[in-house]
Design a protein around this motif. Structure first.
Motif, short mmCIF file in Angstrom:
data_model
loop_
_atom_site.label_atom_id
_atom_site.label_comp_id
_atom_site.label_asym_id
_atom_site.label_seq_id
_atom_site.Cartn_x
_atom_site.Cartn_y
_atom_site.Cartn_z
N UNK A 14 3.61 4.76 -0.36
CA UNK A 14 4.97 4.41 0.02
C UNK A 14 5.86 5.65 -0.01
N UNK A 15 5.66 6.51 -0.98
CA UNK A 15 6.46 7.74 -1.06
C UNK A 15 6.11 8.72 0.05
N UNK A 16 4.87 8.65 0.53
CA UNK A 16 4.50 9.49 1.67
C UNK A 16 5.34 9.12 2.88
N UNK A 17 5.57 7.84 3.07
CA UNK A 17 6.44 7.39 4.15
C UNK A 17 7.85 7.91 3.90
N UNK A 18 8.30 7.84 2.66
CA UNK A 18 9.62 8.33 2.28
C UNK A 18 9.77 9.81 2.62
N UNK A 69 18.46 7.20 -0.85
CA UNK A 69 17.23 7.32 -1.63
C UNK A 69 17.04 6.09 -2.50
N UNK A 70 18.11 5.68 -3.19
CA UNK A 70 18.02 4.51 -4.07
C UNK A 70 17.55 3.28 -3.28
N UNK A 71 18.06 3.09 -2.09
CA UNK A 71 17.64 1.95 -1.27
C UNK A 71 16.14 2.01 -0.98
N UNK A 72 15.64 3.20 -0.68
CA UNK A 72 14.20 3.38 -0.42
C UNK A 72 13.41 3.12 -1.71
N UNK A 75 13.24 -0.65 -2.40
CA UNK A 75 12.29 -1.32 -1.51
C UNK A 75 10.86 -1.00 -1.93
N UNK A 76 10.59 0.25 -2.21
CA UNK A 76 9.24 0.66 -2.62
C UNK A 76 8.85 -0.01 -3.94
N UNK A 77 9.77 -0.08 -4.88
CA UNK A 77 9.50 -0.73 -6.17
C UNK A 77 9.21 -2.21 -5.97
N UNK A 81 5.75 -3.97 -6.93
CA UNK A 81 5.92 -4.70 -8.18
C UNK A 81 6.04 -3.75 -9.38
N UNK A 82 6.94 -2.80 -9.25
CA UNK A 82 7.18 -1.84 -10.32
C UNK A 82 8.68 -1.61 -10.42
N UNK A 83 9.10 -0.65 -11.22
CA UNK A 83 10.52 -0.41 -11.41
C UNK A 83 11.03 0.70 -10.50
N UNK A 84 12.30 0.64 -10.23
CA UNK A 84 12.96 1.67 -9.44
C UNK A 84 12.83 3.03 -10.14
N UNK A 85 12.93 3.04 -11.46
CA UNK A 85 12.85 4.28 -12.22
C UNK A 85 11.50 4.96 -12.04
N UNK A 86 10.43 4.19 -12.04
CA UNK A 86 9.10 4.78 -11.87
C UNK A 86 8.98 5.39 -10.47
#
Length: 115
Positions: A14-18, A69-72, A75-77, A81-86
């Motif tokens: 997901x971060x690769x897309x980001x 960035x926060x919006x991405x 969505x990724x989190x 099924x994880x946290x935005x912070x991670x």
């Protein structure tokens, strides 16, 4: 252990897309110049930060990019099924790794460092 590895792989994909979403990163001439000059840097928490002081235009652009960035991250989190912070922390590590020598990043102790 397999679940953790699967989660990390999913988040990495997901971060690769980001990484290819310039509007969520920088890609803005003002921000790019501010990063190059050391006025703006990457923070370990996945967001941009102002190193010292900056003009109002730069500060607004940093805030805008951080909101995107926060919006991405949200969505990724949600998708993983994880946290935005991670997600944000992983993104921050990836962004810092991309910095060029002389550019700034904030380490996990909150201190600005030059790469």
């Amino acid at each position: 252990m397999t679940d953790l590895r699967t989660l990390l792989i999913s988040i990495s994909l997901a971060l690769a897309v980001f990484a290819f979403a310039p509007t969520a990163l920088a890609g803005d001439p003002v921000i790019d110049a501010a990063i190059s000059s050391g006025t703006v840097g990457e923070r370990i928490d996945g967001y941009l930060g102002v190193v010292g002081t900056a003009d109002a235009t730069t500060v607004r652009k940093v805030q805008d990019i951080n909101n995107r960035r926060r919006a991405v991250y949200e969505e990724t989190a949600r998708e993983n099924n994880t946290t935005v912070q991670i997600v944000a922390q992983l993104a921050g590590e990836k962004q810092i790794a991309k910095l060029e020598p002389g550019q700034f990043y904030m380490d996990d102790s909150g201190v600005w460092q030059s790469k």
